[in-house]
Design an enzyme around this catalytic site. Sequence first.
Site, PDB file in Angstrom:
ATOM      1  N   HIS A  69      58.427 -50.803 -69.619  1.00 15.12           N
ATOM      2  CA  HIS A  69      59.712 -50.085 -69.553  1.00 15.12           C
ATOM      3  C   HIS A  69      60.757 -50.804 -70.405  1.00 15.12           C
ATOM      4  O   HIS A  69      61.464 -51.693 -69.927  1.00 15.12           O
ATOM      5  CB  HIS A  69      60.166 -49.984 -68.087  1.00 15.12           C
ATOM      6  CG  HIS A  69      61.374 -49.130 -67.873  1.00 15.12           C
ATOM      7  ND1 HIS A  69      61.427 -48.121 -66.934  1.00 15.12           N
ATOM      8  CD2 HIS A  69      62.592 -49.116 -68.473  1.00 15.12           C
ATOM      9  CE1 HIS A  69      62.604 -47.541 -66.959  1.00 15.12           C
ATOM     10  NE2 HIS A  69      63.349 -48.136 -67.884  1.00 15.12           N
ATOM     11  N   HIS A 106      74.251 -46.914 -80.672  1.00 19.55           N
ATOM     12  CA  HIS A 106      73.799 -45.764 -81.464  1.00 19.55           C
ATOM     13  C   HIS A 106      74.690 -45.551 -82.687  1.00 19.55           C
ATOM     14  O   HIS A 106      74.210 -45.172 -83.754  1.00 19.55           O
ATOM     15  CB  HIS A 106      73.778 -44.496 -80.591  1.00 19.55           C
ATOM     16  CG  HIS A 106      72.623 -44.482 -79.632  1.00 19.55           C
ATOM     17  ND1 HIS A 106      72.628 -43.762 -78.465  1.00 19.55           N
ATOM     18  CD2 HIS A 106      71.414 -45.112 -79.664  1.00 19.55           C
ATOM     19  CE1 HIS A 106      71.474 -43.947 -77.822  1.00 19.55           C
ATOM     20  NE2 HIS A 106      70.732 -44.762 -78.531  1.00 19.55           N
ATOM     21  N   GLY A 126      68.376 -41.655 -69.549  1.00 25.65           N
ATOM     22  CA  GLY A 126      69.753 -41.235 -69.800  1.00 25.65           C
ATOM     23  C   GLY A 126      70.602 -41.405 -68.553  1.00 25.65           C
ATOM     24  O   GLY A 126      70.091 -41.765 -67.475  1.00 25.65           O
ATOM     25  N   THR A 162      64.588 -42.440 -77.820  1.00 25.29           N
ATOM     26  CA  THR A 162      65.036 -41.038 -77.847  1.00 25.29           C
ATOM     27  C   THR A 162      65.182 -40.587 -79.298  1.00 25.29           C
ATOM     28  O   THR A 162      66.056 -41.102 -80.010  1.00 25.29           O
ATOM     29  CB  THR A 162      66.427 -40.929 -77.163  1.00 25.29           C
ATOM     30  OG1 THR A 162      66.487 -41.845 -76.060  1.00 25.29           O
ATOM     31  CG2 THR A 162      66.696 -39.514 -76.707  1.00 25.29           C
ATOM     32  N   ASP A 181      66.337 -53.214 -71.056  1.00 25.89           N
ATOM     33  CA  ASP A 181      67.121 -53.311 -72.299  1.00 25.89           C
ATOM     34  C   ASP A 181      67.412 -54.798 -72.547  1.00 25.89           C
ATOM     35  O   ASP A 181      68.405 -55.327 -72.052  1.00 25.89           O
ATOM     36  CB  ASP A 181      68.456 -52.565 -72.130  1.00 25.89           C
ATOM     37  CG  ASP A 181      68.259 -51.098 -71.776  1.00 25.89           C
ATOM     38  OD1 ASP A 181      67.850 -50.325 -72.659  1.00 25.89           O
ATOM     39  OD2 ASP A 181      68.500 -50.722 -70.609  1.00 25.89           O
ATOM     40  N   GLU A 202      68.171 -44.110 -59.565  1.00 22.87           N
ATOM     41  CA  GLU A 202      68.993 -45.199 -60.102  1.00 22.87           C
ATOM     42  C   GLU A 202      70.362 -45.130 -59.431  1.00 22.87           C
ATOM     43  O   GLU A 202      71.071 -46.117 -59.303  1.00 22.87           O
ATOM     44  CB  GLU A 202      69.135 -45.046 -61.618  1.00 22.87           C
ATOM     45  CG  GLU A 202      68.831 -46.291 -62.394  1.00 22.87           C
ATOM     46  CD  GLU A 202      68.953 -46.115 -63.894  1.00 22.87           C
ATOM     47  OE1 GLU A 202      68.751 -44.992 -64.408  1.00 22.87           O
ATOM     48  OE2 GLU A 202      69.269 -47.106 -64.571  1.00 22.87           O
TER      49      GLU A 202
END
Length: 362
Positions: A34, A80, A190, A113, A303, A220
């Site tokens: 993950h 991003h 997301g 993504t 992350d 979450e």
Amino acid sequence: CLLVAAVSRVRRARARREAAMRRLCKRLPKVELHAHLAGCARLATITELAGEIAAPGARAHAALGKLTLDECFARFGAIHRALSTEAALKRVAAEVLADFAADGVRYLEIRTTPRALRDVDARGYVCAVLDSIGKFERDAGDRAMVVRLLLSIDRSGPIARADETVELAHTLRAERADARRLIVGVDLSGNPSKGRFVDFAPALARARAAGLPASVHCAEVEDHAEMDDVLAFRPARLGHALFLSAAHVEALRAAPIPIELCPTSNLTTLRRAHMREHPTAARWLLDDLRTTEAYPVSISTDDTGVFGTSASAELARVALELRLDPAHVAHLAARGLHDAFEPANSREMLTLRARCARDATI
Ligand code: 6MZ
């Protein structure tokens, strides 16, 4: 004076034990199921890219600390904006793969993504990631790390884009041999406060019907009705699974779905300090220590860039805070291999399993 000396002896012994555990966690072969590509980008690279294009806000990525989920998502937006060209994407992908391999990860499922950048469309985005994985394989070889790719669907985006992502996976797998080998599943992720699982379930079902299993971010935030829908769908894996009702726990115990546990990410956004307060770990990992009946849980980073962590740091955190013994840690490090989307009987998997077993000596 004697007391001070005794306390400092105890402290030194603890520091030595912790350092030994960190070394073990670094050395053990690990499996990472993950990890979000953009969230794993190196901080320094994002800052540099943000400087190049002067993206406002991207520099704010620098300050780590307590982040709410909303602050995390603001940070992904900034990343991003900085990660806006094919060249930047390829650089980030190469660095992320190199970092996981250097940390001792032997099987990595990276997820991302697909989106249009300034110079490529969503298809070009996925092709750039596939090319980066191909380059890693040529340069480092799959002896270093087996890499597979999941295409992420962003639940805060339009449903039509989810359909396009599933379609893109099919098309690329039909057209490119590397895509057929490397794209092994899809992910629903997301901002959990936006969008509804049920709206994306049809796209996930289509992916599943075409041989691409789904890992679904769930619970979450607290939303028991949505978790009912997720369990009814029975994804191949669950991400996070933090806020579960007694009925959800019972259903999962009766028919387990592997859980990807992301310690630092979850403790940060839940604003809790210790692994014992981590709902997923307290429920599934500690129980297992008592019963030896292991629920399928794997340890993940989520992350690495955003949360300033690594696969070995996450494993060490779990090991030290839950006081796991080295044999349990070695088992946990590569536990995810059983839940990987790469077929269990593929040549790479058979070789990998043998190699992990050989290198997992403690
Ligand atoms: C939900 C997350 C996430 O796809 O651009 N993402 N989604 N919960 C999380 N926990 C904190 N961490 C990351 O990587 C960044 C994207 O991954 C998802 C978000 O959609 C984020 O925009 P990619 O490579």
